[in-house]
Each structure stands twice: as C-alpha cells, then as structure tokens.
Design an enzyme around this catalytic site. Structure first.
Site, PDB file in Angstrom:
ATOM      1  N   GLU A 111       0.825  -1.200   0.000  1.00  0.00           N
ATOM      2  CA  GLU A 111       0.000   0.000   0.000  1.00  0.00           C
ATOM      3  C   GLU A 111       0.860   1.252   0.000  1.00  0.00           C
ATOM      4  O   GLU A 111       1.961   1.251   0.537  1.00  0.00           O
ATOM      5  CB  GLU A 111      -0.809   0.066   1.289  1.00  0.00           C
ATOM      6  N   CYS A 152       3.109   8.177   2.131  1.00  0.00           N
ATOM      7  CA  CYS A 152       3.600   7.133   3.027  1.00  0.00           C
ATOM      8  C   CYS A 152       3.880   5.905   2.160  1.00  0.00           C
ATOM      9  O   CYS A 152       3.005   5.389   1.485  1.00  0.00           O
ATOM     10  CB  CYS A 152       2.519   6.837   4.076  1.00  0.00           C
ATOM     11  N   CYS A 210       6.385  -7.886   6.675  1.00  0.00           N
ATOM     12  CA  CYS A 210       7.510  -7.397   7.471  1.00  0.00           C
ATOM     13  C   CYS A 210       8.035  -8.529   8.344  1.00  0.00           C
ATOM     14  O   CYS A 210       7.260  -9.235   8.982  1.00  0.00           O
ATOM     15  CB  CYS A 210       7.066  -6.232   8.351  1.00  0.00           C
ATOM     16  N   CYS A 270       6.061  -7.128  15.035  1.00  0.00           N
ATOM     17  CA  CYS A 270       5.543  -6.458  16.235  1.00  0.00           C
ATOM     18  C   CYS A 270       4.082  -6.886  16.431  1.00  0.00           C
ATOM     19  O   CYS A 270       3.305  -6.855  15.476  1.00  0.00           O
ATOM     20  CB  CYS A 270       5.641  -4.943  16.066  1.00  0.00           C
ATOM     21  N   CYS A 278       0.966  -4.739  15.164  1.00  0.00           N
ATOM     22  CA  CYS A 278       1.016  -4.166  13.811  1.00  0.00           C
ATOM     23  C   CYS A 278       0.341  -5.074  12.794  1.00  0.00           C
ATOM     24  O   CYS A 278       0.611  -6.275  12.762  1.00  0.00           O
ATOM     25  CB  CYS A 278       2.476  -3.927  13.416  1.00  0.00           C
ATOM     26  N   GLY A 294       6.519  -2.749   5.989  1.00  0.00           N
ATOM     27  CA  GLY A 294       7.897  -3.215   5.951  1.00  0.00           C
ATOM     28  C   GLY A 294       8.849  -2.432   6.828  1.00  0.00           C
ATOM     29  O   GLY A 294       8.546  -1.334   7.294  1.00  0.00           O
ATOM     30  N   GLU A 295      10.014  -3.036   7.051  1.00  0.00           N
ATOM     31  CA  GLU A 295      11.074  -2.415   7.847  1.00  0.00           C
ATOM     32  C   GLU A 295      12.146  -1.904   6.876  1.00  0.00           C
ATOM     33  O   GLU A 295      12.907  -2.707   6.299  1.00  0.00           O
ATOM     34  CB  GLU A 295      11.643  -3.461   8.823  1.00  0.00           C
ATOM     35  N   SER A 353      11.576   5.538   8.955  1.00  0.00           N
ATOM     36  CA  SER A 353      11.194   5.020  10.271  1.00  0.00           C
ATOM     37  C   SER A 353      11.733   3.599  10.435  1.00  0.00           C
ATOM     38  O   SER A 353      11.652   2.789   9.518  1.00  0.00           O
ATOM     39  CB  SER A 353       9.662   5.004  10.376  1.00  0.00           C
ATOM     40  N   SER A 356      10.971   3.711  16.131  1.00  0.00           N
ATOM     41  CA  SER A 356       9.751   3.166  16.731  1.00  0.00           C
ATOM     42  C   SER A 356      10.114   2.614  18.102  1.00  0.00           C
ATOM     43  O   SER A 356      10.526   1.457  18.234  1.00  0.00           O
ATOM     44  CB  SER A 356       9.169   2.085  15.830  1.00  0.00           C
ATOM     45  N   LEU A 357       9.968   3.451  19.111  1.00  0.00           N
ATOM     46  CA  LEU A 357      10.448   3.100  20.454  1.00  0.00           C
ATOM     47  C   LEU A 357       9.407   2.262  21.200  1.00  0.00           C
ATOM     48  O   LEU A 357       9.651   1.127  21.560  1.00  0.00           O
ATOM     49  CB  LEU A 357      10.760   4.401  21.202  1.00  0.00           C
ATOM     50  N   HIS A 358       8.272   2.859  21.482  1.00  0.00           N
ATOM     51  CA  HIS A 358       7.098   2.190  22.085  1.00  0.00           C
ATOM     52  C   HIS A 358       7.286   1.716  23.522  1.00  0.00           C
ATOM     53  O   HIS A 358       6.303   1.463  24.234  1.00  0.00           O
ATOM     54  CB  HIS A 358       6.586   1.028  21.230  1.00  0.00           C
ATOM     55  N   ASN A 408      -4.013   2.299  16.444  1.00  0.00           N
ATOM     56  CA  ASN A 408      -5.032   2.130  15.424  1.00  0.00           C
ATOM     57  C   ASN A 408      -5.477   0.669  15.503  1.00  0.00           C
ATOM     58  O   ASN A 408      -4.663  -0.221  15.212  1.00  0.00           O
ATOM     59  CB  ASN A 408      -4.378   2.442  14.072  1.00  0.00           C
ATOM     60  N   CYS A 437      -0.641   1.100   6.450  1.00  0.00           N
ATOM     61  CA  CYS A 437      -0.018   2.401   6.318  1.00  0.00           C
ATOM     62  C   CYS A 437      -0.788   3.400   7.177  1.00  0.00           C
ATOM     63  O   CYS A 437      -0.439   4.564   7.233  1.00  0.00           O
ATOM     64  CB  CYS A 437      -0.035   2.838   4.866  1.00  0.00           C
TER      65      CYS A 437
HETATM   66  N1  SAH Z   1       8.757  -0.829  10.143  1.00  0.00           N
HETATM   67  C1  SAH Z   1       9.005   0.525  10.393  1.00  0.00           C
HETATM   68  C2  SAH Z   1       8.186   1.471   9.538  1.00  0.00           C
HETATM   69  C3  SAH Z   1       6.739   1.144   9.268  1.00  0.00           C
HETATM   70  S1  SAH Z   1       5.625   1.171  10.606  1.00  0.00           S
HETATM   71  C4  SAH Z   1       8.814   0.846  11.852  1.00  0.00           C
HETATM   72  O1  SAH Z   1       8.268   0.036  12.583  1.00  0.00           O
HETATM   73  O2  SAH Z   1       9.260   1.917  12.269  1.00  0.00           O
HETATM   74  C5  SAH Z   1       5.395   2.875  10.927  1.00  0.00           C
HETATM   75  C6  SAH Z   1       4.971   3.178  12.359  1.00  0.00           C
HETATM   76  O3  SAH Z   1       3.617   2.759  12.604  1.00  0.00           O
HETATM   77  C7  SAH Z   1       5.817   2.524  13.427  1.00  0.00           C
HETATM   78  O4  SAH Z   1       6.151   3.463  14.428  1.00  0.00           O
HETATM   79  C8  SAH Z   1       4.888   1.463  13.951  1.00  0.00           C
HETATM   80  O5  SAH Z   1       5.249   1.035  15.216  1.00  0.00           O
HETATM   81  C9  SAH Z   1       3.556   2.154  13.892  1.00  0.00           C
HETATM   82  N2  SAH Z   1       2.396   1.246  13.968  1.00  0.00           N
HETATM   83  C10 SAH Z   1       2.330  -0.027  13.538  1.00  0.00           C
HETATM   84  N3  SAH Z   1       1.099  -0.525  13.772  1.00  0.00           N
HETATM   85  C11 SAH Z   1       0.365   0.458  14.355  1.00  0.00           C
HETATM   86  C12 SAH Z   1      -0.972   0.552  14.818  1.00  0.00           C
HETATM   87  N4  SAH Z   1      -1.816  -0.459  14.721  1.00  0.00           N
HETATM   88  N5  SAH Z   1      -1.379   1.716  15.372  1.00  0.00           N
HETATM   89  C13 SAH Z   1      -0.539   2.781  15.436  1.00  0.00           C
HETATM   90  N6  SAH Z   1       0.738   2.756  14.998  1.00  0.00           N
HETATM   91  C14 SAH Z   1       1.211   1.599  14.472  1.00  0.00           C
HETATM   92 FE1  SF4 Z   2       7.363  -4.266  10.867  1.00  0.00          FE
HETATM   93 FE2  SF4 Z   2       7.221  -1.716  11.639  1.00  0.00          FE
HETATM   94 FE3  SF4 Z   2       5.044  -3.307  11.707  1.00  0.00          FE
HETATM   95 FE4  SF4 Z   2       7.018  -3.705  13.443  1.00  0.00          FE
HETATM   96  S1  SF4 Z   2       5.698  -1.876  13.288  1.00  0.00           S
HETATM   97  S2  SF4 Z   2       5.964  -5.299  12.259  1.00  0.00           S
HETATM   98  S3  SF4 Z   2       8.787  -3.209  12.219  1.00  0.00           S
HETATM   99  S4  SF4 Z   2       6.130  -2.644   9.883  1.00  0.00           S
END
Ligand code: SAH
Ligand code: SF4
Length: 353
Positions: free
Chosen positions: A94, A107, A114, A118, A121, A164-165, A196, A219-221, A295, A338
């Site tokens: 996407e 985006c 990926c 996580c 995600c 993707g990463e 990111s 992406s710390l979290h 989300n 996305c």
């Molecule tokens: N893989 C990379 C880039 C794509 S994800 C990364 O993880 O940084 C882009 C961002 O969206 C990341 O910060 C990810 O943690 C966040 N993200 C993933 N799933 C999400 C969700 N369901 N709600 C909010 N943010 C989310």
């Molecule tokens: Fe991959 Fe980023 Fe999703 Fe983690 S948050 S699974 S690194 S796309």
C-alpha cells in the site's frame, strides 16, 4: 504472467544513457523522459517532446511502471487516498497520499509484509513476502506525483512508514532515497524524507555514512528492554539504550532531530512508570516524541487509551522535560497498515530545519 520488459524506473541514469546512445538519441532525452515521469506520464506515447520513433522504441523495450493498482480507498473527505498495488510476482503493498494545505505527503512501503513481527502491527501479522526493489519504491512516488499533478499539487514529502522495515531492505531504500532526491527525477529534498525503523543498529550507523540527511524516526514504544522485547521483538538483538545511542549519533551527524514514535497501548505503555522511563532515556537529548494512539488491529490483545488517558500521558512525558506531540489520526478510515500516517513527524522536523 510477468511482462518481460524492464520498468523504466529500474534503469539507472547510465543504463538509460547507454540505451539512448544505442538508439541514436542525444543524452538530453534522458532528462526529458524523467521529466515526463515526474509529471506523471503513464505511457511513453504521452512524452510529446520525444520523436515518435523513439517513443515506439521505448514502448517496445520498457514498461512505464511495474505497479498495478488493484484497489483505492479514500478517507478524510478525499484528502487521504490509499492505493493497493500488485507487484510483479503477486505480492501487494500500500501507499497513502495525504493532502494538507501546505504540503502533500506520501507514506511509502518498502517490503511486502515485514519480518520483524511487532504484535500490535497489521503488517507484521501476515507472512513476510519479499523486499521491494528500489524502482518499486520509486514507482510508488511517481504514481503519487501523477495523482497529485492532476490536482495541481506536487509531492513534497515522503515518509518510509508504510509496510515493511526499511532498514531490513537497506540497499534498495538508500537507492530509492537517492532517486527520489535526484533533481532530474522527483527532486524531493532528503530533509523532507523520513525513514522510520524498529531499530536495526548497524544499518542506522551505515545510514549516517551515506550523506543523505533524511530524518530518522525510531519506533520506540517502550523504554525498558523487558517490555520492548515483546512490543518490538528486534529489541532482543538491539537493546533500547544502544538503539538510542545509535539514533542520537545519527542525529548529531545529520543535523536532523530524531523522532521517537510511541504507539499508545492502554494499560501496557501509558503509565507513569513508562513516562518516567522515557524521561530517563531521552532527557537532555535533541529528540522529539510522537505519541500515536493505537489504530485498532483485529486479533491483537491491545486497545487505544481513551482521550483523557492520552492527555494525561502526554502531560507526564512533558513533565519529564521532553518535547512531545500527539499524532493526529489522519487516514484512520483508510484502515491501518499504512494507517499509521506519520505526517506529524514531518511537521516537527520542519519546525527545526
Ligand atoms: N517498520 C518501520 C516502519 C513502518 S511502521 C517501523 O516500525 O518503524 C510505521 C509506524 O507505525 C511505526 O512506528 C509502527 O510502530 C507504527 N504502527 C504499527 N502498527 C500500528 C498501529 N496499529 N497503530 C498505530 N501505529 C502503528
Ligand atoms: Fe514491521 Fe514496523 Fe510493523 Fe514492526 S511496526 S511489524 S517493524 S512494519
């Protein structure tokens, strides 16, 4: 069946120059071809300055794009558009275009699926497909530019926050950034590009050597290893303190303030303890924290905190002396993947550029 003709964006400048020479065309034709692509031409026949025989020869040898749009979703009264593209070989990715008063942001996806996995995600939930080629990343931007040009807009910002990463597809991502930034192609300044990552330290160090000053988003979290090991599994290999050191070194090298992303999961990472740990990790560092309300994704145990809890957490993080913003939820209706839609990062990085 895959069209055997290579997509035009898969050719480097040198490749295209060589082809043009072979076909008796002068070198300036490359600029014209790229100029037409950047203006959104979808066929070689549309490239009107080119002599007809050259257009026919190009049509015979190349495809205008390898991406096939298979679905489009709109949100925010048409200001947000998500397109699902089928790639050669059948995987799909996407790309999301977000229109604002002062900018248009794409985006972009770098992998089909990926490998990081996580648990919150949507992208991490289905099996990993494959890395995208640099030209497949560039083609997403060319398509966005086509859509925007028809509206009298111009693609101004790109965030590598789709599927993707990016750092797990390093070479293609760096190549695509160079192509996006090439003034003869799309001419998007690296300052307007955000990459990111979940935190592949060696690749962050390598990126610092490339001399393309993109903004880095981490992406710390979670600020403690025990929790981050679960939320971002690559943390088991690259622990959070080392990651922040690498990210800050990148920031110092590139002159770009680093963004730290924090997806807010109710009861998991939105407590006072988390705010304090985050404060201890980032205090007195040139950094910005983006809080992203979760989300919702089916089949995950997570929930977004309510508004009051989000506000309370923001205040707790501020009390630690950190810069923090709550991301708007632009594009939510266009669904997740996305749907993380990281416009706010760009706004924040613009404020310090
Ligand atoms: N893989 C990379 C880039 C794509 S994800 C990364 O993880 O940084 C882009 C961002 O969206 C990341 O910060 C990810 O943690 C966040 N993200 C993933 N799933 C999400 C969700 N369901 N709600 C909010 N943010 C989310
Ligand atoms: Fe991959 Fe980023 Fe999703 Fe983690 S948050 S699974 S690194 S796309």
């Amino acid at each position: 069946m895959i069209d055997p003709r290579p997509p035009i964006a898969s050719l480097s400048a040198a490749d295209l120059d060589a082809w043009l020479t072979e076909h008796g065309a002068p070198a300036f034709r490359r600029k014209q071809v790229w100029g037409w692509l950047a203006r959104g031409a979808t066929s070689f026949d549309a490239m009107r300055e080119l002599p007809k025989p050259l257009r026919v020869a190009m049509e015979g040898d190349f495809r205008a794009t390898s991406l096939r749009p298979i679905a489009v979703a709109q949100a925010d009264d048409g200001l947000t558009t998500k397109t699902l593209f089928e790639l050669d070989g059948g995987h799909s990715v996407e790309a999301v275009v977000m229109r604002y008063a002062d900018r248009s942001t794409l985006c972009i996806s770098t992998q089909a699926g990926c490998p990081i996995g996580c648990p919150f995600c949507a992208t991490g939930k289905f099996p990993f497909g494959r890395n995208l080629k640099a030209y497949e990343i560039v083609e997403q931007a060319v398509d966005a530019q086509r859509v925007l040009a028809a509206e009298g807009r111009r693609l101004s910002h790109v965030v590598f926050m789709g599927m993707g990463e990016p750092m797990a597809n390093y070479r293609a991502v760096v190549d695509s950034v160079r192509r996006l930034a090439d003034p003869e192609l799309l001419g998007i300044s690296p300052r307007r590009i955000v990459v990111s990552t979940s935190g592949l330290i060696p690749r962050i160090e390598q990126l610092a050597e490339e001399k393309i000053p993109v903004t880095l988003a981490i992406s710390l979290h979670a600020a403690r290893d025990e929790l981050r090991d679960v939320l971002v599994p690559i943390n088991r290999k690259y622990p959070v303190r080392d990651l922040v050191d690498a990210a800050q070194a990148y920031g110092a090298r590139s002159g770009r303030r680093v963004s730290y992303e924090w997806v807010m999961l109710a009861g998991v990472n939105d407590t006072e303890r988390d705010a304090k740990e985050l404060g201890a990790l980032l205090k007195r560092k040139l950094a910005h924290v983006n809080l992203i309300p979760f989300n919702p994704v089916d089949d995950t145990p997570y929930h977004a905190p309510d508004r009051a809890s989000i506000r309370a957490f923001k205040l707790m993080v501020e009390a630690q002396g950190l810069n923090v913003t709550v991301r708007d939820t632009r594009g939510r209706e266009a669904e997740a993947a996305c749907g993380q839609l990281h416009e706010r990062v760009m706004r924040n990085s613009a404020a310090v550029s």
